[in-house]
Motif scaffolding. Structure first.
Motif, PDB file in Angstrom:
ATOM      1  N   ASN A  15     -47.981-104.984  13.527  1.00  0.00           N
ATOM      2  CA  ASN A  15     -47.875-103.543  12.686  1.00  0.00           C
ATOM      3  C   ASN A  15     -46.687-104.213  11.793  1.00  0.00           C
ATOM      4  O   ASN A  15     -45.619-104.176  12.142  1.00  0.00           O
ATOM      5  N   VAL A  16     -47.093-103.972  10.445  1.00  0.00           N
ATOM      6  CA  VAL A  16     -46.195-104.557   9.251  1.00  0.00           C
ATOM      7  C   VAL A  16     -45.188-103.475   8.946  1.00  0.00           C
ATOM      8  O   VAL A  16     -44.221-103.813   8.643  1.00  0.00           O
ATOM      9  N   LEU A  17     -45.594-102.152   9.383  1.00  0.00           N
ATOM     10  CA  LEU A  17     -44.447-101.062   9.267  1.00  0.00           C
ATOM     11  C   LEU A  17     -43.449-101.101  10.294  1.00  0.00           C
ATOM     12  O   LEU A  17     -42.647-100.240  10.188  1.00  0.00           O
ATOM     13  N   GLY A  18     -43.376-101.913  11.188  1.00  0.00           N
ATOM     14  CA  GLY A  18     -42.281-102.106  12.019  1.00  0.00           C
ATOM     15  C   GLY A  18     -41.453-103.317  11.895  1.00  0.00           C
ATOM     16  O   GLY A  18     -40.678-103.692  12.447  1.00  0.00           O
ATOM     17  N   VAL A  19     -41.728-104.021  10.747  1.00  0.00           N
ATOM     18  CA  VAL A  19     -40.944-105.365  10.502  1.00  0.00           C
ATOM     19  C   VAL A  19     -39.443-105.139  10.108  1.00  0.00           C
ATOM     20  O   VAL A  19     -39.051-103.804   9.894  1.00  0.00           O
ATOM     21  N   ALA A  20     -38.547-106.197   9.988  1.00  0.00           N
ATOM     22  CA  ALA A  20     -37.384-105.922   9.524  1.00  0.00           C
ATOM     23  C   ALA A  20     -37.313-105.953   7.692  1.00  0.00           C
ATOM     24  O   ALA A  20     -36.745-105.263   7.186  1.00  0.00           O
ATOM     25  N   MET A  21     -38.232-106.829   7.200  1.00  0.00           N
ATOM     26  CA  MET A  21     -38.526-106.661   5.963  1.00  0.00           C
ATOM     27  C   MET A  21     -39.972-107.278   5.300  1.00  0.00           C
ATOM     28  O   MET A  21     -40.053-108.341   5.833  1.00  0.00           O
ATOM     29  N   PHE A  22     -40.320-106.563   4.494  1.00  0.00           N
ATOM     30  CA  PHE A  22     -41.782-107.379   3.923  1.00  0.00           C
ATOM     31  C   PHE A  22     -41.677-107.422   2.409  1.00  0.00           C
ATOM     32  O   PHE A  22     -40.841-106.742   1.779  1.00  0.00           O
ATOM     33  N   PRO A  23     -42.561-108.293   1.895  1.00  0.00           N
ATOM     34  CA  PRO A  23     -42.622-108.566   0.395  1.00  0.00           C
ATOM     35  C   PRO A  23     -43.315-107.514  -0.204  1.00  0.00           C
ATOM     36  O   PRO A  23     -44.292-107.040   0.389  1.00  0.00           O
ATOM     37  N   MET A  24     -42.968-107.130  -1.440  1.00  0.00           N
ATOM     38  CA  MET A  24     -43.957-106.019  -2.320  1.00  0.00           C
ATOM     39  C   MET A  24     -44.466-106.970  -3.445  1.00  0.00           C
ATOM     40  O   MET A  24     -43.403-107.529  -4.383  1.00  0.00           O
ATOM     41  N   THR A  25     -45.484-106.964  -3.667  1.00  0.00           N
ATOM     42  CA  THR A  25     -46.120-107.827  -4.800  1.00  0.00           C
ATOM     43  C   THR A  25     -47.792-107.335  -4.684  1.00  0.00           C
ATOM     44  O   THR A  25     -48.124-107.428  -3.679  1.00  0.00           O
ATOM     45  N   PRO A  26     -48.519-107.417  -5.678  1.00  0.00           N
ATOM     46  CA  PRO A  26     -47.949-107.749  -7.383  1.00  0.00           C
ATOM     47  C   PRO A  26     -47.052-106.617  -7.917  1.00  0.00           C
ATOM     48  O   PRO A  26     -47.130-106.540  -9.214  1.00  0.00           O
ATOM     49  N   TYR A  27     -46.792-105.643  -7.199  1.00  0.00           N
ATOM     50  CA  TYR A  27     -45.850-104.478  -7.791  1.00  0.00           C
ATOM     51  C   TYR A  27     -45.249-103.701  -6.811  1.00  0.00           C
ATOM     52  O   TYR A  27     -45.751-103.857  -5.635  1.00  0.00           O
ATOM     53  N   ALA A  28     -44.200-102.886  -7.095  1.00  0.00           N
ATOM     54  CA  ALA A  28     -43.560-102.207  -6.227  1.00  0.00           C
ATOM     55  C   ALA A  28     -43.616-100.784  -6.362  1.00  0.00           C
ATOM     56  O   ALA A  28     -43.834-100.521  -7.324  1.00  0.00           O
ATOM     57  N   ASN A  29     -43.892-100.110  -5.049  1.00  0.00           N
ATOM     58  CA  ASN A  29     -44.034 -98.843  -4.909  1.00  0.00           C
ATOM     59  C   ASN A  29     -45.453 -98.171  -5.475  1.00  0.00           C
ATOM     60  O   ASN A  29     -46.438 -99.155  -5.699  1.00  0.00           O
ATOM     61  N   ARG A  30     -45.694 -96.889  -5.465  1.00  0.00           N
ATOM     62  CA  ARG A  30     -47.056 -96.379  -5.793  1.00  0.00           C
ATOM     63  C   ARG A  30     -47.627 -96.305  -7.051  1.00  0.00           C
ATOM     64  O   ARG A  30     -46.717 -96.121  -8.139  1.00  0.00           O
ATOM     65  N   ILE A  31     -49.042 -96.562  -7.145  1.00  0.00           N
ATOM     66  CA  ILE A  31     -49.628 -95.995  -8.320  1.00  0.00           C
ATOM     67  C   ILE A  31     -50.485 -94.916  -8.218  1.00  0.00           C
ATOM     68  O   ILE A  31     -51.315 -94.647  -7.460  1.00  0.00           O
ATOM     69  N   ALA A  32     -49.729 -93.637  -8.826  1.00  0.00           N
ATOM     70  CA  ALA A  32     -50.347 -92.433  -8.803  1.00  0.00           C
ATOM     71  C   ALA A  32     -52.027 -92.424  -9.357  1.00  0.00           C
ATOM     72  O   ALA A  32     -52.210 -93.140 -10.463  1.00  0.00           O
ATOM     73  N   GLY A  33     -52.771 -91.807  -8.661  1.00  0.00           N
ATOM     74  CA  GLY A  33     -54.147 -91.578  -8.993  1.00  0.00           C
ATOM     75  C   GLY A  33     -55.006 -92.965  -8.859  1.00  0.00           C
ATOM     76  O   GLY A  33     -56.275 -93.155  -9.030  1.00  0.00           O
ATOM     77  N   ASN A  34     -53.987 -94.151  -8.143  1.00  0.00           N
ATOM     78  CA  ASN A  34     -54.944 -95.280  -7.890  1.00  0.00           C
ATOM     79  C   ASN A  34     -55.411 -96.042  -9.135  1.00  0.00           C
ATOM     80  O   ASN A  34     -56.483 -96.566  -8.981  1.00  0.00           O
ATOM     81  N   ALA A  35     -54.693 -95.735 -10.384  1.00  0.00           N
ATOM     82  CA  ALA A  35     -55.286 -96.379 -11.713  1.00  0.00           C
ATOM     83  C   ALA A  35     -54.297 -96.424 -12.755  1.00  0.00           C
ATOM     84  O   ALA A  35     -53.291 -95.448 -12.480  1.00  0.00           O
ATOM     85  N   PHE A  36     -54.330 -97.041 -13.546  1.00  0.00           N
ATOM     86  CA  PHE A  36     -53.557 -97.454 -14.435  1.00  0.00           C
ATOM     87  C   PHE A  36     -54.192 -97.906 -15.766  1.00  0.00           C
ATOM     88  O   PHE A  36     -55.173 -98.637 -15.801  1.00  0.00           O
ATOM     89  N   ASP A  37     -53.740 -97.722 -17.061  1.00  0.00           N
ATOM     90  CA  ASP A  37     -54.223 -98.254 -18.434  1.00  0.00           C
ATOM     91  C   ASP A  37     -53.347 -99.331 -18.835  1.00  0.00           C
ATOM     92  O   ASP A  37     -51.921 -99.133 -18.969  1.00  0.00           O
TER      93      ASP A  37
END
Length: 297
Positions: free
Chosen positions: A50-72
């Motif tokens: 369960n990765v949501l139980g770890v002490a720290m994980f890496p964020m890549t190739p971007y951090a946080n959410r992409i609304a609509g699951n798409a970008f231009d």
């Protein structure tokens, strides 16, 4: 991921760091003088991967959410996939959901690597995390290389989790506060009001917080009086943003250094330095280091 992920332990002096490469290239625990300074991965979560139980994980190739699951980007629309049900939108990219390879290890250092080839999602990249422990603290150097055929916008960061002790305080400097929109999406940036300013250090808020602080000064200090210790985070200037998550209903909170502003990929201001998006051509790389330094109270 493997059903039971093996621990890789490194340390120096009083500082001990355990890694779980197979669970998202994550940190399992950060202990100093026998004190847990991050939330420790439980044995049950390690066994289940369960990765949501770890002490720290890496964020890549971007951090946080992409609304609509798409970008231009550059006259093309790029699609990503939802990756954290029941959430609707992709969050933190793909790196945290893959097993990483151990490409170097010693008594006080380790290097983890991940190679991703574009398939259902648009990114091809190579990411590395170089962990180094000294008597003073832990450093984590993240490097991200675009291995795809065209230039793409990138970002990265670290997502530590901390136990929500009743007496914990948090201190950091920032210039902007990003409002939160529905579904965890980051909205407009506003001038930082005093009620939301942590420059002088303050207890965790009694209400919900899930906000990006922009113009971060590159340092954050957590004090854990009940444990008699604190932890100072210091980051290279490439980390322009600090994400702060605190839900009073949860026994943990998060203070996350990241390069790109939360929501930046949807706003599309690729040349705006405040947004912190890193456009990498084929073969280009970006890197940055975060230091974690324990101290006594």
């Amino acid at each position: 991921m493997a059903a039971i992920s093996e621990l890789l332990s490194i340390g120096s002096g009083a500082l001990e760091v355990a890694l779980v490469p197979q669970i998202g290239g994550s940190v399992s625990s950060l202990r100093w003088r026998g004190i847990d300074l991050m939330r420790r991965l439980s044995e049950d979560d390690r066994r289940s991967g369960n990765v949501l139980g770890v002490a720290m994980f890496p964020m890549t190739p971007y951090a946080n959410r992409i609304a609509g699951n798409a970008f231009d980007f550059r006259a093309r629309r790029w699609q990503v996939l939802p990756n954290n049900p029941p959430e609707k939108f992709n969050v933190h990219g793909s790196g945290w959901q893959h097993a990483w390879d151990v490409t170097g290890a010693g008594a006080a250092n380790a290097t983890l690597s991940l190679d991703i080839a574009a398939g259902a999602e648009p990114y091809s990249y190579r990411a590395t995390q170089a962990f180094a422990v000294s008597d003073e603290g832990l450093s984590v150097t993240m490097t991200l290389t675009n291995t795809g055929p065209v230039a793409m916008p990138f970002g990265f960061g670290l997502h530590p989790w901390f136990d929500r002790d009743p007496d914990v305080t948090v201190q950091f400097d920032a210039r902007r506060f990003y409002l939160e929109e529905p579904d965890g999406i980051s909205g407009d940036a506003v001038t930082l009001p005093p009620e939301l300013d942590f420059a002088e250090g303050r207890p965790l808020p009694s209400g919900w917080r899930n906000n990006d602080y922009g113009g971060w000064g590159g340092e954050a200090t957590l004090r854990l009086p009940a444990r008699g210790a604190g932890l100072r985070m210091k980051a290279d200037p490439i980390f322009k943003h600090l994400m702060f998550y605190a839900d009073p209903a949860k026994p943990y909170f998060c203070v996350e250094p990241q390069t790109n502003a939360s929501g930046a990929f949807n706003r599309g201001r690729w040349d705006d330095a405040d947004e912190g998006v890193i456009v990498l051509a084929q073969g280009e790389s970006a890197a940055g280091t975060v230091w974690f330094t324990p101290f006594s109270l």
